[in-house]
Design an enzyme around this catalytic site. Sequence first.
Site, mmCIF file in Angstrom:
data_model
loop_
_atom_site.group_PDB
_atom_site.id
_atom_site.type_symbol
_atom_site.label_atom_id
_atom_site.label_comp_id
_atom_site.label_asym_id
_atom_site.label_seq_id
_atom_site.Cartn_x
_atom_site.Cartn_y
_atom_site.Cartn_z
ATOM 1 N N HIS A 5 0.827 -1.207 0.000
ATOM 2 C CA HIS A 5 0.000 0.000 0.000
ATOM 3 C C HIS A 5 0.862 1.258 0.000
ATOM 4 O O HIS A 5 1.536 1.562 0.979
ATOM 5 C CB HIS A 5 -0.890 -0.029 1.248
ATOM 6 C CG HIS A 5 -1.856 1.085 1.360
ATOM 7 N ND1 HIS A 5 -1.901 1.918 2.461
ATOM 8 C CD2 HIS A 5 -2.829 1.518 0.525
ATOM 9 C CE1 HIS A 5 -2.866 2.790 2.317
ATOM 10 N NE2 HIS A 5 -3.451 2.574 1.145
ATOM 11 N N GLU A 29 0.480 -0.738 -4.687
ATOM 12 C CA GLU A 29 -0.639 0.171 -4.902
ATOM 13 C C GLU A 29 -0.089 1.579 -4.795
ATOM 14 O O GLU A 29 0.753 1.859 -3.936
ATOM 15 C CB GLU A 29 -1.726 -0.069 -3.838
ATOM 16 C CG GLU A 29 -2.986 0.757 -3.995
ATOM 17 C CD GLU A 29 -2.927 2.103 -3.259
ATOM 18 O OE1 GLU A 29 -3.851 2.924 -3.438
ATOM 19 O OE2 GLU A 29 -1.962 2.342 -2.511
ATOM 20 N N ASP A 62 -0.955 6.072 -5.898
ATOM 21 C CA ASP A 62 -1.976 7.085 -6.190
ATOM 22 C C ASP A 62 -1.422 8.085 -7.191
ATOM 23 O O ASP A 62 -0.276 8.528 -7.072
ATOM 24 C CB ASP A 62 -2.357 7.821 -4.905
ATOM 25 C CG ASP A 62 -2.737 6.871 -3.792
ATOM 26 O OD1 ASP A 62 -3.897 6.430 -3.772
ATOM 27 O OD2 ASP A 62 -1.864 6.557 -2.953
ATOM 28 N N HIS A 73 -0.669 10.732 -2.599
ATOM 29 C CA HIS A 73 -2.020 10.365 -2.181
ATOM 30 C C HIS A 73 -2.937 11.567 -1.961
ATOM 31 O O HIS A 73 -4.001 11.668 -2.576
ATOM 32 C CB HIS A 73 -1.977 9.537 -0.896
ATOM 33 C CG HIS A 73 -3.327 9.134 -0.397
ATOM 34 N ND1 HIS A 73 -4.054 9.911 0.492
ATOM 35 C CD2 HIS A 73 -4.105 8.057 -0.667
ATOM 36 C CE1 HIS A 73 -5.201 9.325 0.748
ATOM 37 N NE2 HIS A 73 -5.267 8.199 0.050
#
Length: 245
Positions: free
Chosen positions: A8, A35, A37, A50
């Site tokens: 993450h 993962e 953003d 993010h």
Amino acid sequence: MKTKIWAHRGASEYAPENTLEAFELAVRQGADGVELDVQLSKDGELVVIHDETLNRVSNHKGYVAEYTLKKLKTFHVNKHFPQYGKTIIPTLEEVYQLLKPTNLTINVELKTSNNFYPGIEEKVIALADKLGMSDRLLYSSFNHYSLLRLKKISSNVKTGILISDIIVDAPDYAANLGIDAIHPRLNILQIPDFVKSSKEKGIEVNPWTVNDETQMRILAEQGINAMITNKPDVCRKIVEKRKLE
């Protein structure tokens, strides 16, 4: 099926989130994927961060979209990990170049819930095509219109709806939209038969954010497709232990 481990924002328990350092650490800790953003800078460049603002991860303030890429590159995002020194916001292309030699899946979350970032869908697909990375990517977003736009641009893209609140019959909802996966907040898996119903419809389930070891074991036993975790090293040990049992 062995449950996969997606880091993450990289190995964000141990390194500044969404940085090359965090992604590199995730590779070393045995993650199957990462993962991240993505947003757009003022001059339309794809940047990996993010929050819509810099405030939480940097000593600078203001919205990401207010700054050019050149200016963003002068900011350090090591606020919570000062020991890492001058960590900077990477471009999406820089992350792809780092991970291209690996076999990791890359889950790209489009941060289009507040700022819709017109044109971002076209940009991410163009970049993936340019680098030959399309088959390694899964796109997710809380803005499900963004996912439908991606599908319209390129029917072969793989997509996952992000959900943080309870949706009645979320597997049906995803299937009806032609979506490939559901990325639910972890608590949503308390809904009876959520995973079973998703599997029956051919929908993958990739919950976030799984940091508790007991929860990791439970999800591994359920045969979840992937766990999105800040601690890929801990998750790796649990998944491998289950494999041996």
